[in-house]
Design a protein around this motif. Structure first.
Motif, PDB file in Angstrom:
ATOM      1  N   LEU A  79     -49.555 -20.581  53.491  1.00 26.31           N
ATOM      2  CA  LEU A  79     -48.535 -20.371  52.464  1.00 26.31           C
ATOM      3  C   LEU A  79     -48.944 -19.342  51.414  1.00 26.31           C
ATOM      4  O   LEU A  79     -48.085 -18.688  50.813  1.00 26.31           O
ATOM      5  CB  LEU A  79     -48.220 -21.699  51.772  1.00 26.31           C
ATOM      6  CG  LEU A  79     -47.623 -22.796  52.654  1.00 26.31           C
ATOM      7  CD1 LEU A  79     -47.425 -24.078  51.851  1.00 26.31           C
ATOM      8  CD2 LEU A  79     -46.300 -22.338  53.263  1.00 26.31           C
ATOM      9  N   ASP A  80     -50.252 -19.214  51.174  1.00 24.29           N
ATOM     10  CA  ASP A  80     -50.746 -18.310  50.124  1.00 24.29           C
ATOM     11  C   ASP A  80     -52.003 -17.602  50.626  1.00 24.29           C
ATOM     12  O   ASP A  80     -53.106 -17.860  50.154  1.00 24.29           O
ATOM     13  CB  ASP A  80     -51.037 -19.109  48.856  1.00 24.29           C
ATOM     14  CG  ASP A  80     -51.525 -18.233  47.711  1.00 24.29           C
ATOM     15  OD1 ASP A  80     -50.939 -17.155  47.509  1.00 24.29           O
ATOM     16  OD2 ASP A  80     -52.507 -18.629  47.043  1.00 24.29           O
ATOM     17  N   PRO A  81     -51.860 -16.706  51.595  1.00 19.42           N
ATOM     18  CA  PRO A  81     -53.052 -16.037  52.156  1.00 19.42           C
ATOM     19  C   PRO A  81     -53.777 -15.212  51.105  1.00 19.42           C
ATOM     20  O   PRO A  81     -53.155 -14.572  50.252  1.00 19.42           O
ATOM     21  CB  PRO A  81     -52.471 -15.146  53.263  1.00 19.42           C
ATOM     22  CG  PRO A  81     -51.022 -14.988  52.922  1.00 19.42           C
ATOM     23  CD  PRO A  81     -50.620 -16.238  52.215  1.00 19.42           C
ATOM     24  N   GLN A  82     -55.124 -15.252  51.171  1.00 17.41           N
ATOM     25  CA  GLN A  82     -55.957 -14.559  50.199  1.00 17.41           C
ATOM     26  C   GLN A  82     -56.996 -13.712  50.934  1.00 17.41           C
ATOM     27  O   GLN A  82     -57.261 -13.917  52.120  1.00 17.41           O
ATOM     28  CB  GLN A  82     -56.664 -15.578  49.298  1.00 17.41           C
ATOM     29  CG  GLN A  82     -55.725 -16.391  48.429  1.00 17.41           C
ATOM     30  CD  GLN A  82     -55.049 -15.551  47.364  1.00 17.41           C
ATOM     31  OE1 GLN A  82     -55.668 -14.683  46.751  1.00 17.41           O
ATOM     32  NE2 GLN A  82     -53.751 -15.795  47.145  1.00 17.41           N
ATOM     33  N   PRO A  83     -57.616 -12.745  50.239  1.00 18.93           N
ATOM     34  CA  PRO A  83     -58.673 -11.950  50.871  1.00 18.93           C
ATOM     35  C   PRO A  83     -59.855 -12.826  51.280  1.00 18.93           C
ATOM     36  O   PRO A  83     -60.081 -13.904  50.725  1.00 18.93           O
ATOM     37  CB  PRO A  83     -59.082 -10.961  49.761  1.00 18.93           C
ATOM     38  CG  PRO A  83     -57.945 -10.952  48.802  1.00 18.93           C
ATOM     39  CD  PRO A  83     -57.321 -12.304  48.863  1.00 18.93           C
ATOM     40  N   LEU A  84     -60.621 -12.360  52.260  1.00 17.47           N
ATOM     41  CA  LEU A  84     -61.774 -13.101  52.761  1.00 17.47           C
ATOM     42  C   LEU A  84     -62.768 -13.419  51.646  1.00 17.47           C
ATOM     43  O   LEU A  84     -63.384 -14.496  51.635  1.00 17.47           O
ATOM     44  CB  LEU A  84     -62.465 -12.299  53.869  1.00 17.47           C
ATOM     45  CG  LEU A  84     -63.704 -12.941  54.512  1.00 17.47           C
ATOM     46  CD1 LEU A  84     -63.335 -14.271  55.164  1.00 17.47           C
ATOM     47  CD2 LEU A  84     -64.321 -11.976  55.527  1.00 17.47           C
ATOM     48  N   ALA A  85     -62.911 -12.508  50.700  1.00 14.59           N
ATOM     49  CA  ALA A  85     -63.860 -12.723  49.601  1.00 14.59           C
ATOM     50  C   ALA A  85     -63.513 -13.966  48.789  1.00 14.59           C
ATOM     51  O   ALA A  85     -64.408 -14.663  48.291  1.00 14.59           O
ATOM     52  CB  ALA A  85     -63.885 -11.495  48.687  1.00 14.59           C
ATOM     53  N   ALA A  86     -62.223 -14.274  48.655  1.00 22.47           N
ATOM     54  CA  ALA A  86     -61.811 -15.456  47.897  1.00 22.47           C
ATOM     55  C   ALA A  86     -62.257 -16.730  48.613  1.00 22.47           C
ATOM     56  O   ALA A  86     -62.762 -17.664  47.987  1.00 22.47           O
ATOM     57  CB  ALA A  86     -60.297 -15.460  47.703  1.00 22.47           C
ATOM     58  N   TYR A  87     -62.085 -16.755  49.933  1.00 22.02           N
ATOM     59  CA  TYR A  87     -62.506 -17.939  50.695  1.00 22.02           C
ATOM     60  C   TYR A  87     -64.024 -18.117  50.646  1.00 22.02           C
ATOM     61  O   TYR A  87     -64.522 -19.243  50.569  1.00 22.02           O
ATOM     62  CB  TYR A  87     -62.022 -17.829  52.139  1.00 22.02           C
ATOM     63  CG  TYR A  87     -60.515 -17.853  52.274  1.00 22.02           C
ATOM     64  CD1 TYR A  87     -59.811 -19.053  52.180  1.00 22.02           C
ATOM     65  CD2 TYR A  87     -59.801 -16.676  52.471  1.00 22.02           C
ATOM     66  CE1 TYR A  87     -58.434 -19.081  52.291  1.00 22.02           C
ATOM     67  CE2 TYR A  87     -58.421 -16.692  52.583  1.00 22.02           C
ATOM     68  CZ  TYR A  87     -57.743 -17.899  52.485  1.00 22.02           C
ATOM     69  OH  TYR A  87     -56.374 -17.921  52.583  1.00 22.02           O
ATOM     70  N   GLN A  88     -64.745 -17.029  50.680  1.00 21.20           N
ATOM     71  CA  GLN A  88     -66.203 -17.113  50.586  1.00 21.20           C
ATOM     72  C   GLN A  88     -66.630 -17.643  49.229  1.00 21.20           C
ATOM     73  O   GLN A  88     -67.597 -18.413  49.127  1.00 21.20           O
ATOM     74  CB  GLN A  88     -66.814 -15.731  50.842  1.00 21.20           C
ATOM     75  CG  GLN A  88     -66.651 -15.252  52.279  1.00 21.20           C
ATOM     76  CD  GLN A  88     -67.164 -13.837  52.486  1.00 21.20           C
ATOM     77  OE1 GLN A  88     -67.261 -13.061  51.540  1.00 21.20           O
ATOM     78  NE2 GLN A  88     -67.490 -13.490  53.727  1.00 21.20           N
ATOM     79  N   ALA A  92     -56.694 -24.837  42.931  1.00 24.76           N
ATOM     80  CA  ALA A  92     -56.899 -24.618  41.501  1.00 24.76           C
ATOM     81  C   ALA A  92     -56.494 -23.226  41.053  1.00 24.76           C
ATOM     82  O   ALA A  92     -56.191 -23.015  39.871  1.00 24.76           O
ATOM     83  CB  ALA A  92     -58.360 -24.876  41.135  1.00 24.76           C
ATOM     84  N   GLU A  93     -56.479 -22.278  41.987  1.00 24.37           N
ATOM     85  CA  GLU A  93     -56.142 -20.897  41.615  1.00 24.37           C
ATOM     86  C   GLU A  93     -54.716 -20.507  41.990  1.00 24.37           C
ATOM     87  O   GLU A  93     -54.346 -19.341  41.893  1.00 24.37           O
ATOM     88  CB  GLU A  93     -57.148 -19.933  42.258  1.00 24.37           C
ATOM     89  CG  GLU A  93     -58.560 -20.104  41.692  1.00 24.37           C
ATOM     90  CD  GLU A  93     -59.490 -18.976  42.094  1.00 24.37           C
ATOM     91  OE1 GLU A  93     -58.993 -17.932  42.574  1.00 24.37           O
ATOM     92  OE2 GLU A  93     -60.711 -19.133  41.922  1.00 24.37           O
ATOM     93  N   LEU A  94     -53.905 -21.467  42.412  1.00 23.97           N
ATOM     94  CA  LEU A  94     -52.505 -21.167  42.682  1.00 23.97           C
ATOM     95  C   LEU A  94     -51.801 -20.758  41.385  1.00 23.97           C
ATOM     96  O   LEU A  94     -52.027 -21.365  40.330  1.00 23.97           O
ATOM     97  CB  LEU A  94     -51.805 -22.386  43.275  1.00 23.97           C
ATOM     98  CG  LEU A  94     -52.178 -22.780  44.707  1.00 23.97           C
ATOM     99  CD1 LEU A  94     -51.498 -24.092  45.083  1.00 23.97           C
ATOM    100  CD2 LEU A  94     -51.786 -21.681  45.691  1.00 23.97           C
ATOM    101  N   PRO A  95     -50.949 -19.734  41.431  1.00 24.84           N
ATOM    102  CA  PRO A  95     -50.223 -19.312  40.217  1.00 24.84           C
ATOM    103  C   PRO A  95     -49.435 -20.450  39.586  1.00 24.84           C
ATOM    104  O   PRO A  95     -49.359 -20.547  38.360  1.00 24.84           O
ATOM    105  CB  PRO A  95     -49.289 -18.207  40.739  1.00 24.84           C
ATOM    106  CG  PRO A  95     -49.986 -17.682  41.967  1.00 24.84           C
ATOM    107  CD  PRO A  95     -50.673 -18.862  42.578  1.00 24.84           C
ATOM    108  N   LEU A  96     -48.878 -21.337  40.414  1.00 21.30           N
ATOM    109  CA  LEU A  96     -48.100 -22.465  39.894  1.00 21.30           C
ATOM    110  C   LEU A  96     -48.969 -23.366  39.026  1.00 21.30           C
ATOM    111  O   LEU A  96     -48.541 -23.840  37.963  1.00 21.30           O
ATOM    112  CB  LEU A  96     -47.520 -23.266  41.065  1.00 21.30           C
ATOM    113  CG  LEU A  96     -46.630 -24.453  40.695  1.00 21.30           C
ATOM    114  CD1 LEU A  96     -45.370 -23.959  40.003  1.00 21.30           C
ATOM    115  CD2 LEU A  96     -46.267 -25.260  41.947  1.00 21.30           C
ATOM    116  N   VAL A  97     -50.197 -23.606  39.456  1.00 18.54           N
ATOM    117  CA  VAL A  97     -51.111 -24.452  38.693  1.00 18.54           C
ATOM    118  C   VAL A  97     -51.483 -23.785  37.379  1.00 18.54           C
ATOM    119  O   VAL A  97     -51.489 -24.416  36.315  1.00 18.54           O
ATOM    120  CB  VAL A  97     -52.372 -24.759  39.531  1.00 18.54           C
ATOM    121  CG1 VAL A  97     -53.407 -25.517  38.698  1.00 18.54           C
ATOM    122  CG2 VAL A  97     -52.009 -25.554  40.777  1.00 18.54           C
TER     123      VAL A  97
END
Length: 376
Positions: A33-42, A269-274
Motif C-alpha cells: 500500500l505504501d512502497p518505500q525505497p530499499l534504504a527505508a526498509y534497511q 510509525a512513518e505513515l503520513p496519516l500517523v
C-alpha cells in the motif's frame, strides 16, 4: 508420519508463532500500500539490534548447554527458604542487572536461571517470567544505558549521566516498589520444596561454559561500542567451528519475529496519516506528552514511540518517563516483555502477562505521574 499428523504439527507451530505471522502480514500489507525505497526498509530493520540479539542468543545457549545455569540454580535454591523470598531475590537481581547490562541482557541471564530453578523446585515459573518482565522495565528505567529509549534520549538531550538518573529516580522507585509488592502478594506462601530427582548441578563442559561467558561479556562490550554486527559474525564463526550443536538449538524464529516487528512498526510509525494525527496534539503540555507516550508505546512499542515523538518532545525526561511507563500494559509495549515470555516458553504465558500487566499499568501510570511531577 502421516500427512494428517504433519499438517497438525504445522498448524500447532503456526499457532504458536502468531506474532511472527501478524507482523509479517502487516509489513507486507504496508509494503504494497505504501512502497518505500530499499534504504527505508534497511533502516527499519535495525540490523545492529538484530545482530546484538543474535550474539546474545548464541552466548546464552552455550552457557545453558554447558550446565552452568543448572549449577547456579542449585546454589541459589540451596540458600533460599520461602517462595516469596526467592521470587523477590530473582526480581531484584533482574532489576539491578538491567541498570548495568541493559534490559534484554539481564533477561537472557535471569530467565534461564529461573527455568532451571523451577525445574527442580515448586517455584511457579510462569508467574516469575511475568514478574521478571515487569522488573526489567522498572530497573532499566533508572539508568541512561538501561534500555534503548533511555540511551537515545540521554544522548539526544546531552544530560550528564547522574543528572539523567536522578531525574528518573522517582519513576523507577515507584515502578520497583509496585513490582516488589506484586511479587510478595502474587507468589504463593510456603517454603521452597525441592524435587530431588530433578536436581542436577553437574557442569557438562567447563570449557564451553567459560568460553560462552567470555563471549557474552565480549558481545555486551561490542554492543556498547556499536559493533554488534562484528560480534555476531565472530560468535557465529566460533560456534560453527567449536559448538555446532549449541548453534542448532538457538531460537531462530525469535530473530525472525523481531525482524517482522521492526519492519511492520517502523513503517507504520512513518505513515503520513500517523504523523498528521500527531500534529494535532500539543506535546509541550506535560500531561499530553505523558499520555501520548504511553498510548503510542501500547500501539507500536516504546522504542519506536520514542523515535516517533523525539522531535515533538520539548523535555527529554518527560518522554523518557512516558516511554518507560508505556513498557507495561500490552506485551508489545516493550520488546523486553516479548523476550521474557519467549525465553520462558510457558503455556498461556501471554494471557497471564496481560491479566497482570494491564492492571499494573493502570495503577502505575497515575502514581508515576504524581511522583514525577512532584519529585522529579
Amino acid at each position: 508420519m502421516t500427512p494428517a499428523i504433519v499438517a497438525s504439527d504445522w498448524r500447532a507451530k503456526l499457532k504458536s508463532e502468531w506474532l511472527l505471522l501478524l507482523f509479517a502480514a502487516l509489513g507486507l500489507m504496508l509494503a504494497v500500500l505504501d512502497p518505500q525505497p530499499l534504504a527505508a526498509y534497511q533502516r527499519w530493520l535495525q540490523w545492529p539490534t538484530l545482530a546484538g540479539l543474535l550474539g546474545l542468543l548464541i552466548a546464552i545457549q552455550g552457557i545453558r548447554d554447558s550446565g552452568l545455569v543448572q549449577h547456579a540454580a542449585v546454589a541459589v535454591v540451596a540458600r533460599a527458604h520461602s517462595l516469596r523470598g526467592l521470587g523477590l531475590l530473582l526480581v531484584s537481581a533482574t532489576a539491578l542487572l538491567s541498570m548495568v547490562l541493559t534490559n534484554d541482557v539481564s533477561l537472557f541471564l535471569i530467565v534461564p536461571l529461573t527455568l532451571a530453578i523451577g525445574g527442580m523446585s515448586n517455584l511457579p515459573v510462569a508467574r516469575m517470567a511475568v514478574l521478571e518482565a515487569l522488573a526489567v522495565n522498572a530497573g532499566s528505567t533508572l539508568s541512561p544505558i538501561g534500555n534503548p529509549q533511555n540511551l537515545l534520549l540521554w544522548q539526544h538531550a546531552g544530560l550528564p549521566f547522574l543528572r539523567f538518573a536522578a531525574a528518573m529516580l522517582p519513576t523507577a522507585a515507584v515502578m520497583f516498589a509496585l513490582v516488589a509488592a506484586l511479587t510478595l502478594l502474587w507468589l504463593p506462601r510456603g517454603r521452597v520444596a525441592l524435587v530431588p530427582a530433578h536436581i542436577d548441578g553437574q557442569v557438562n563442559s567447563t570449557r564451553l561454559g567459560i568460553g560462552s561467558l567470555l563471549a557474552l561479556l565480549g558481545m555486551v562490550l561490542l554492543m556498547e561500542y556499536h559493533r554488534a554486527p562484528l560480534g555476531a559474525v565472530l560468535l557465529l564463526g566460533l560456534f560453527a567451528l567449536l559448538a555446532r550443536r549449541s548453534l542448532a538449538r538457538i531460537d531462530w524464529l525469535l530473530l525472525l519475529t523481531f525482524a517482522a516487528i521492526f519492519l511492520g512498526l517502523g513503517h507504520f510509525a512513518e505513515l503520513p496519516l500517523v504523523r498528521h494525527a500527531l500534529d494535532r496534539f500539543d506535546f509541550r503540555d506535560p500531561l499530553t506528552m505523558y499520555a501520548g507516550g504511553i498510548v503510542a508505546s501500547q500501539l507500536i512499542s516504546n522504542v519506536p514511540a520514542t523515535v516517533l515523538l523525539l522531535d515533538r518532545a520539548h523535555d527529554a525526561i518527560a518522554l523518557a518517563v512516558a516511554a518507560n511507563v508505556g513498557g507495561f500494559g500490552l506485551a508489545i509495549g516493550s520488546l523486553a516483555n516479548l523476550i521474557a515470555l519467549r525465553l520462558a516458553k510457558q503455556p498461556q504465558s501471554l494471557r497471564l502477562f496481560h491479566r497482570v500487566s494491564v492492571p499494573f499499568l493502570l495503577i502505575c501510570a497515575p502514581l508515576v505521574y504524581v511522583a514525577w511531577r512532584w519529585l522529579g
